[in-house]
Design a protein around this motif. Structure first.
Motif, mmCIF file in Angstrom:
data_model
loop_
_atom_site.group_PDB
_atom_site.id
_atom_site.type_symbol
_atom_site.label_atom_id
_atom_site.label_comp_id
_atom_site.label_asym_id
_atom_site.label_seq_id
_atom_site.Cartn_x
_atom_site.Cartn_y
_atom_site.Cartn_z
ATOM 1 N N LEU A 71 0.860 -1.183 0.000
ATOM 2 C CA LEU A 71 0.000 0.000 0.000
ATOM 3 C C LEU A 71 0.895 1.231 0.000
ATOM 4 N N MET A 72 0.622 2.113 -0.937
ATOM 5 C CA MET A 72 1.481 3.267 -1.090
ATOM 6 C C MET A 72 0.627 4.526 -1.221
ATOM 7 N N LYS A 73 1.116 5.577 -0.600
ATOM 8 C CA LYS A 73 0.553 6.898 -0.844
ATOM 9 C C LYS A 73 1.448 7.500 -1.921
ATOM 10 N N ASP A 74 0.857 7.854 -3.043
ATOM 11 C CA ASP A 74 1.670 8.503 -4.070
ATOM 12 C C ASP A 74 0.955 9.755 -4.530
ATOM 13 N N ASN A 75 1.702 10.837 -4.604
ATOM 14 C CA ASN A 75 1.067 12.004 -5.187
ATOM 15 C C ASN A 75 1.945 12.658 -6.236
ATOM 16 N N TYR A 76 1.292 13.528 -6.972
ATOM 17 C CA TYR A 76 1.858 14.047 -8.207
ATOM 18 C C TYR A 76 1.554 15.528 -8.270
ATOM 19 N N SER A 77 2.614 16.311 -8.442
ATOM 20 C CA SER A 77 2.410 17.761 -8.499
ATOM 21 C C SER A 77 2.558 18.248 -9.936
ATOM 22 N N PHE A 78 1.739 19.251 -10.258
ATOM 23 C CA PHE A 78 1.751 19.853 -11.588
ATOM 24 C C PHE A 78 1.945 21.359 -11.427
ATOM 25 N N ASP A 79 2.993 21.878 -12.071
ATOM 26 C CA ASP A 79 3.272 23.307 -11.963
ATOM 27 C C ASP A 79 3.616 23.861 -13.340
ATOM 28 N N LEU A 80 3.518 25.200 -13.399
ATOM 29 C CA LEU A 80 3.758 25.864 -14.674
ATOM 30 C C LEU A 80 5.244 25.931 -15.018
ATOM 31 N N ASP A 81 6.062 26.128 -13.979
ATOM 32 C CA ASP A 81 7.487 26.306 -14.257
ATOM 33 C C ASP A 81 8.313 25.665 -13.149
ATOM 34 N N PHE A 82 9.612 25.750 -13.295
ATOM 35 C CA PHE A 82 10.491 25.096 -12.331
ATOM 36 C C PHE A 82 10.347 25.689 -10.939
ATOM 37 N N ALA A 83 10.212 27.016 -10.886
ATOM 38 C CA ALA A 83 10.079 27.652 -9.570
ATOM 39 C C ALA A 83 8.865 27.104 -8.834
ATOM 40 N N GLY A 84 7.781 26.938 -9.573
ATOM 41 C CA GLY A 84 6.577 26.381 -8.968
ATOM 42 C C GLY A 84 6.783 24.937 -8.545
ATOM 43 N N ALA A 85 7.437 24.179 -9.411
ATOM 44 C CA ALA A 85 7.697 22.775 -9.105
ATOM 45 C C ALA A 85 8.547 22.646 -7.856
ATOM 46 N N LEU A 86 9.479 23.540 -7.711
ATOM 47 C CA LEU A 86 10.345 23.517 -6.537
ATOM 48 C C LEU A 86 9.552 23.837 -5.268
ATOM 49 N N ARG A 87 8.616 24.777 -5.387
ATOM 50 C CA ARG A 87 7.764 25.081 -4.233
ATOM 51 C C ARG A 87 6.957 23.843 -3.836
ATOM 52 N N SER A 88 6.421 23.180 -4.842
ATOM 53 C CA SER A 88 5.651 21.963 -4.559
ATOM 54 C C SER A 88 6.532 20.907 -3.902
ATOM 55 N N TYR A 89 7.718 20.771 -4.441
ATOM 56 C CA TYR A 89 8.661 19.779 -3.930
ATOM 57 C C TYR A 89 8.992 20.075 -2.466
ATOM 58 N N ASN A 90 9.301 21.327 -2.198
ATOM 59 C CA ASN A 90 9.665 21.707 -0.838
ATOM 60 C C ASN A 90 8.501 21.515 0.138
ATOM 61 N N ALA A 91 7.305 21.826 -0.334
ATOM 62 C CA ALA A 91 6.136 21.657 0.527
ATOM 63 C C ALA A 91 5.955 20.190 0.897
ATOM 64 N N MET A 92 6.206 19.313 -0.071
ATOM 65 C CA MET A 92 6.088 17.885 0.195
ATOM 66 C C MET A 92 7.178 17.418 1.155
ATOM 67 N N LEU A 93 8.359 17.952 0.976
ATOM 68 C CA LEU A 93 9.454 17.560 1.859
ATOM 69 C C LEU A 93 9.095 17.870 3.318
ATOM 70 N N LEU A 94 8.545 19.046 3.536
ATOM 71 C CA LEU A 94 8.153 19.414 4.902
ATOM 72 C C LEU A 94 6.977 18.567 5.395
ATOM 73 N N ALA A 95 6.031 18.325 4.500
ATOM 74 C CA ALA A 95 4.867 17.519 4.884
ATOM 75 C C ALA A 95 5.309 16.119 5.299
ATOM 76 N N TYR A 96 6.309 15.606 4.615
ATOM 77 C CA TYR A 96 6.792 14.269 4.933
ATOM 78 C C TYR A 96 7.425 14.229 6.321
ATOM 79 N N LEU A 97 8.219 15.239 6.612
ATOM 80 C CA LEU A 97 8.863 15.255 7.922
ATOM 81 C C LEU A 97 7.822 15.289 9.040
ATOM 82 N N LYS A 98 6.779 16.082 8.824
ATOM 83 C CA LYS A 98 5.700 16.136 9.812
ATOM 84 C C LYS A 98 4.974 14.805 9.920
ATOM 85 N N THR A 99 4.694 14.233 8.773
ATOM 86 C CA THR A 99 3.948 12.976 8.750
ATOM 87 C C THR A 99 4.657 11.907 9.577
#
Length: 429
Positions: A156-184
């Motif tokens: 069983l896996m939780k998998d999610n996928y982020s969609f952004d317009l540009d790299f800066a946005g993708a990086l924001r998404s990536y960073n948000a997930m990194l923090l969410a993971y640490l909390k989780t």
RNA sequence: CGGGGCGUAGCGCAGCCUGGUAGCGCAUCUGCUUUGGGAGCAGAGGGUCGGGUGUUCGAAUCACCCCGCCCCGACCA
């Protein structure tokens, strides 16, 4: 819940096929049963834990702004031919042919499916960023499954996928997930260390894996002691600062070039429980997942994917929290919070008090498992230690005379005598 | 996929080498006794010995083939 009416098949002896302690305890404590190599059934006790882990993951994903969906476990091969991975993925992918001779597969991951959903539904950059997740069973036909649910074929896996317009946005998404993971992970009582990782078969150039610390972990890890000082649940975290902290598995760790001074370098053993990737347009390009940008041009979206091994986490939790006698569940994932032992069900006084406590605790929403079985005291203590509920309360004739019950903390072994009312106060508060 | 090991009652195992129709511990069921750290006594039930083929008067045991599971390696959330 009364043990006499519950389905909790315990094993006194360790099954020969189980090598590592989490696998042994999951079998002995009645969490799982093997169906075939690397494929397991989850029994009530194990399934409760699985759902608690899942729920914590879900809450943190929701908090991070991701939307839960559910994609099919069986996928059409055509999508994978479009992305070019159908031939690349190899024998780990379980390939299936339906009655019409159509090529299907049991999904080992869902980049293609989610990209297909996206491309058919999203047209404008105004709908970005978008982050979709699911908690779904996956299948990878591992050459050699082992270690129970830690390295199963079905998981069983939780998998999610982020969609952004540009790299800066993708990086924001990536960073948000990194923090969410640490909390989780922190919410489950685990210390997770994010480590820069190879992005492997999924592809891309920014990737972290999350190792949780456990003495029986599969690989040695080295990290900056600063990780131990961070309160992931409270502190305002600076992602870039976090990412700059040193952490490496032993393959990548070179004592000679390690930037952390020896007094700040910690080592331990780690179990990988999560992995995040940025991979840009690797799938959006071949699959044509584009949006119209502010300037009217079609732009392939920037994507990332983020995985947490939910079923693996149950094993990893046990690796991190056990002792000689059995499991020691952290409260947030414990199948029940309190085990209430009726030491002598044949004694009316004992049974009356147990019934009263059970009813009042249940009314207060406390998850309590009552051992009302007609068994010897030693057997009940051993069983309760094995299944590892965080708290054990004992009602026996001896304490009844004194008007007390005994409360034991599973983790520390600390015991105290207290009145039934004080017990209720403690848990129903 | 290469190398190794193991399949005998729900679990843990013995028996196999040296062929004669299956046993021990735990668990289960019944009865009695017991009751603060995996209780005691008495009795009972439970097996196509992983499957197939062969050798033999006779196969858990020997031979060959197949299947499953586990371990090491390569691979991996």
């Amino acid at each position: 819940m009364r043990l006499s009416r519950y389905f909790l098949p315990l094993l006194k002896e360790t099954p020969a096929e189980a090598q590592i302690v989490s696998h042994q305890l999951m079998l002995r404590a009645g969490l799982i049963r093997q169906s075939s190599a690397g494929i397991y059934s989850w029994l009530p006790f194990g399934y409760r834990v699985l759902r608690k882990v899942e729920q914590i993951v879900r809450e943190e994903m929701d908090r991070a702004g991701a939307h839960e969906i559910l994609m099919p476990s069986i996928q059409p091969a055509e999508l994978w031919k479009e992305s070019g991975r159908y031939d690349d993925y190899g024998k780990e992918m379980l390939r299936i042919t339906d009655r019409h001779d159509r090529a299907m597969l049991y999904g080992p991951t869902h980049e293609e499916v989610v990209t297909d959903i996206f491309r058919r539904s999203v047209r404008s950059y105004k709908d970005l960023p978008l982050n979709l997740y699911q908690i779904q069973w996956k299948f990878r036909d591992e050459i050699r499954p082992r270690f129970g649910v830690m390295r199963g074929r079905e998981f069983l896996m939780k998998d999610n996928y982020s969609f952004d317009l540009d790299f800066a946005g993708a990086l924001r998404s990536y960073n948000a997930m990194l923090l969410a993971y640490l909390k989780t992970f922190r919410r489950m009582g685990l210390t997770a260390i994010p480590m820069r990782a190879d992005s492997g078969a999924i592809g891309g150039d920014l990737s972290h894996e999350f190792q949780i610390l456990a003495q029986t972990g599969e690989s040695a890890v080295y990290f900056d002691a600063a990780f131990e000082d961070i309160d992931f649940l409270q502190d305002e975290l600076d992602v870039e600062q976090l990412k700059a902290l040193y952490a490496a598995t032993d393959e990548q760790h070179d004592p000679a070039s390690c930037p952390v001074p020896p007094e700040r370098l910690r080592s331990g053993r780690g179990i990988e429980v999560g992995h995040i990737f940025y991979f840009g347009t690797k799938y959006s390009k071949p699959l044509g997942a584009t949006v119209v940008g502010p300037d009217g041009a079609e732009i392939p979206v920037e994507m990332g994917s983020y995985g947490i091994g939910v079923s693996r986490l149950v094993g990893a939790l046990i690796e991190a929290f056990h002792d000689e006698a059995g499991i020691c569940w952290p409260e947030p994932v414990a199948p029940f919070r309190l085990g209430l032992i009726n030491l002598r069900p044949s004694d009316q006084g004992c049974s009356a008090l147990v019934a009263e406590l059970e009813a009042k605790l249940a009314r207060a929403g406390v998850e309590v498992l009552v051992d009302d079985r007609d068994d010897s005291p030693g057997a009940k203590f051993a069983a309760m230690d094995l299944i590892g509920l965080p708290w054990q309360a004992v009602v026996g004739p001896r304490g009844l005379k004194e008007g007390v019950v005994e409360l034991k903390c599973r983790r520390t072994g600390a015991r105290e005598q207290l009145s039934p009312d004080a017990l209720l106060q403690r848990f129903a508060a």
